[in-house]
Design a protein around this motif. Structure first.
Motif, PDB file in Angstrom:
ATOM      1  N   THR A 115       0.830  -1.208   0.000  1.00 12.13           N
ATOM      2  CA  THR A 115       0.000   0.000   0.000  1.00 12.13           C
ATOM      3  C   THR A 115       0.859   1.249   0.000  1.00 12.13           C
ATOM      4  N   THR A 116       1.886   1.253   0.844  1.00 10.68           N
ATOM      5  CA  THR A 116       2.735   2.437   1.002  1.00 10.68           C
ATOM      6  C   THR A 116       3.405   2.840  -0.303  1.00 10.68           C
ATOM      7  N   LEU A 117       3.973   1.883  -1.026  1.00 12.94           N
ATOM      8  CA  LEU A 117       4.702   2.220  -2.247  1.00 12.94           C
ATOM      9  C   LEU A 117       3.759   2.658  -3.356  1.00 12.94           C
ATOM     10  N   TYR A 118       2.548   2.129  -3.376  1.00 19.85           N
ATOM     11  CA  TYR A 118       1.580   2.600  -4.371  1.00 19.85           C
ATOM     12  C   TYR A 118       1.269   4.071  -4.126  1.00 19.85           C
ATOM     13  N   VAL A 119       0.952   4.423  -2.882  1.00 16.76           N
ATOM     14  CA  VAL A 119       0.615   5.814  -2.569  1.00 16.76           C
ATOM     15  C   VAL A 119       1.835   6.713  -2.764  1.00 16.76           C
ATOM     16  N   LEU A 120       3.024   6.194  -2.487  1.00 17.54           N
ATOM     17  CA  LEU A 120       4.243   6.963  -2.727  1.00 17.54           C
ATOM     18  C   LEU A 120       4.420   7.229  -4.220  1.00 17.54           C
ATOM     19  N   GLY A 121       4.058   6.265  -5.046  1.00 16.21           N
ATOM     20  CA  GLY A 121       4.109   6.476  -6.493  1.00 16.21           C
ATOM     21  C   GLY A 121       3.140   7.563  -6.931  1.00 16.21           C
ATOM     22  N   VAL A 122       1.967   7.608  -6.279  1.00 14.71           N
ATOM     23  CA  VAL A 122       0.989   8.657  -6.582  1.00 14.71           C
ATOM     24  C   VAL A 122       1.549  10.038  -6.262  1.00 14.71           C
ATOM     25  N   ALA A 123       2.453  10.118  -5.271  1.00  9.71           N
ATOM     26  CA  ALA A 123       3.052  11.406  -4.904  1.00  9.71           C
ATOM     27  C   ALA A 123       3.907  11.963  -6.033  1.00  9.71           C
TER      28      ALA A 123
END
Length: 516
Positions: A115-123
């Motif tokens: 989850t964390t890396l997906y949202v980090l990619g969205v950043a």
């Protein structure tokens, strides 16, 4: 070539949410033009290039803002669904954490990295893709990256080792970030400013619903058979995105005025054989130097200014809390009531109910702001975005405290759910209010202001879930939820302070000369 975002050329698009609109600047610069797009008489008598500049007439039905209402609603829905699909994907692995732990033999913190890396990619994604929507159009810049996000999600579903899962999840988020920001530009293209904020409410509901509905659907697909079933949530996300992409390719029209006029100019050149006809947008060539020095760096520069940083921090904190709550709710109900599996994820629907109530509050705020706008001659008054936040914003910390101290076995489960409804209502009003204020304050550079906000909120949204387990395990649900509630309570004065001093702070902003 000169950029339409430079003051010597066209101004970037004004928005009331996300994105930009070129039409007013195009018409202003070409007012008095002898030849309009459908008038070809006396073509050979003019030698000025402006005489062959293709523009829209005010009542042209092809002009996106003149589309019929049903077409506007359909496009708002389609781009909202694109953002829903991207946000839905962000939480597909959250309910599957126990299964991922068992399948790859990992700790909980490592399993949460999906989850964390997906949202980090969205950043980071919007920083790269937002300028493309102003060069090649909304449709390509939204649905193209979404297609790549789907491909990487397919890679995640087929991963046989944890490293492959993490890499594919990051890039799925990186490309999935494009709809989150660029889709909002469609609202600026098709809705007038007097009703754009109301349309933005319904669009934003799609955005947040993806985060809240995702875990429930994913848990239904995950907690049925063995521990390898964590893949089914990702497969389902790909099916949703694939169906949406097929429909969009066949039915969605381009809304960005610059690109629409460029295509119209190309058609006119073919029809008339006169290659002098052109659109203003065709004079702009986005080169690498401009892309890096202006579009990529400006959001970070704006984030360093006090007004943008304070509002972005406020919006990002409440967004981070949303992700923390959504990913940790199953744990809290397991600790306090012994719920597990899909049942422990169902309270997340309380957040969805709160979002819908928050949407009603934001519609009221939009109608109120419309009256303010009309009284002020159509000139934006950014500080008037704060009263709804001042009225409803306190419900977020209040809801967290209600949730915290009613999460006990001897208290009916409806009580903490009511707290979640209040928290979500306050969250949505704060989140939308911060967004609208940044847009009104930085109309010319609204896309950059929104990109800065998206970057910071995605960072916090990525980090917060990582300490949710330790927070509730070590402090308990009562004091764990109260801790984040106290911080949220400390931020409540921000809209009050900016309501009084916001205009003075903006007047000292280093971007004020370029904005005005």
């Amino acid at each position: 070539m000169s950029s339409p975002q430079r003051e010597s050329s066209t101004t970037p698009f004004s928005v009331d949410g996300m994105g930009t609109s070129e039409e007013q600047d195009l018409e202003r610069q070409t007012r008095g033009t002898k030849n309009q797009i459908d008038t070809f008489s006396d073509v050979g008598n003019s030698e000025k290039s402006d005489d062959f500049l293709v523009v829209f007439k005010d009542d042209d039905p092809e002009k996106p803002i003149n589309w019929r209402l049903s077409k506007k609603i359909y496009h708002t829905m389609m781009y909202g669904l694109a953002t829903f699909a991207a946000q839905f994907n962000s939480t597909t692995t959250a309910p599957s954490v126990p299964h991922i732990m068992q399948y790859f033999h990992l700790s909980r913190e490592k399993a949460l990295l999906g989850t964390t890396l997906y949202v980090l990619g969205v950043a980071f994604g919007p920083m790269f893709f937002a300028p493309l929507s102003e060069m090649y159009g909304r449709k390509v810049a939204v649905f193209g990256p979404l297609c790549l996000s789907m491909i990487f999600t397919l890679g995640s579903a087929g991963s046989r080792d944890f490293a492959s899962l993490l890499v594919t999840r990051f890039f799925a988020g990186f490309f999935g970030g494009s709809p989150v920001v660029s889709s909002g530009g469609v609202l600026a293209d098709i809705w007038p400013i007097s009703v754009r904020a109301i349309a933005m409410v319904f669009y934003a509901i799609f955005v947040v619903c993806g985060v809240t509905v995702g875990p429930v659907i994913s848990s239904l697909l995950t907690f049925q058979v063995g521990y390898s079933e964590w893949r089914w949530a990702l497969w389902f996300s790909c099916i949703v995105q694939g169906a949406l992409l097929i429909i969009a390719v066949l039915t969605v029209s381009e809304t960005f005025v610059g690109v629409v006029l460029s295509r119209k100019a190309k058609s006119i050149r073919k029809r008339t054989g006169n290659w002098a006809y052109h659109a203003k947008h065709e004079e702009w060539d986005l080169d690498l130097k401009e892309y890096l020095s202006i579009h990529l760096l400006r959001p970070f520069a704006m984030l360093a200014t006090p007004i943008v940083f304070s509002l972005a921090l406020f919006a990002s904190y409440v967004f981070g809390i949303l992700y923390l709550i959504v990913t940790s709710l199953p744990l809290t109900f397991e600790m306090t009531r012994g719920w597990d599996g899909t049942v422990s994820n169902l309270p997340i629907l309380s957040v969805l109910v709160g979002i819908l109530f928050g949407g009603v509050a934001n519609v009221w705020g939009g109608l109120r702001y419309r009256r303010v706008l009309m009284d002020n001659g159509g000139v934006p008054v950014p500080e008037e975005r704060f009263p709804p936040m001042m009225i409803f914003g306190w419900l977020m910390p209040a809801g967290l405290f209600i949730f915290a101290w009613t999460s006990r076995p001897n208290i009916h489960w409806i009580a903490p759910c009511i707290g979640l409804v209040c928290m979500a209502l306050g969250f949505f009003v704060i989140f939308q209010g911060c967004l609208n204020y940044l847009v009104d304050s930085f109309t010319k550079y609204a896309a950059s202001a929104i990109a800065a906000n998206t970057f910071l909120r995605s960072i916090l949204g990525a980090v917060f879930p990582l300490f949710g387990y330790a927070l509730f395990r070590n402090l308990g649900v009562n004091w764990g939820a109260s801790t984040i509630g106290f911080v949220a309570l400390g931020m409540i004065p921000i809209p009050y302070i900016l309501f009084v001093f916001g205009s003075r702070i903006r007047s000292r902003n280093p971007y004020i000369k370029r904005v005005s």
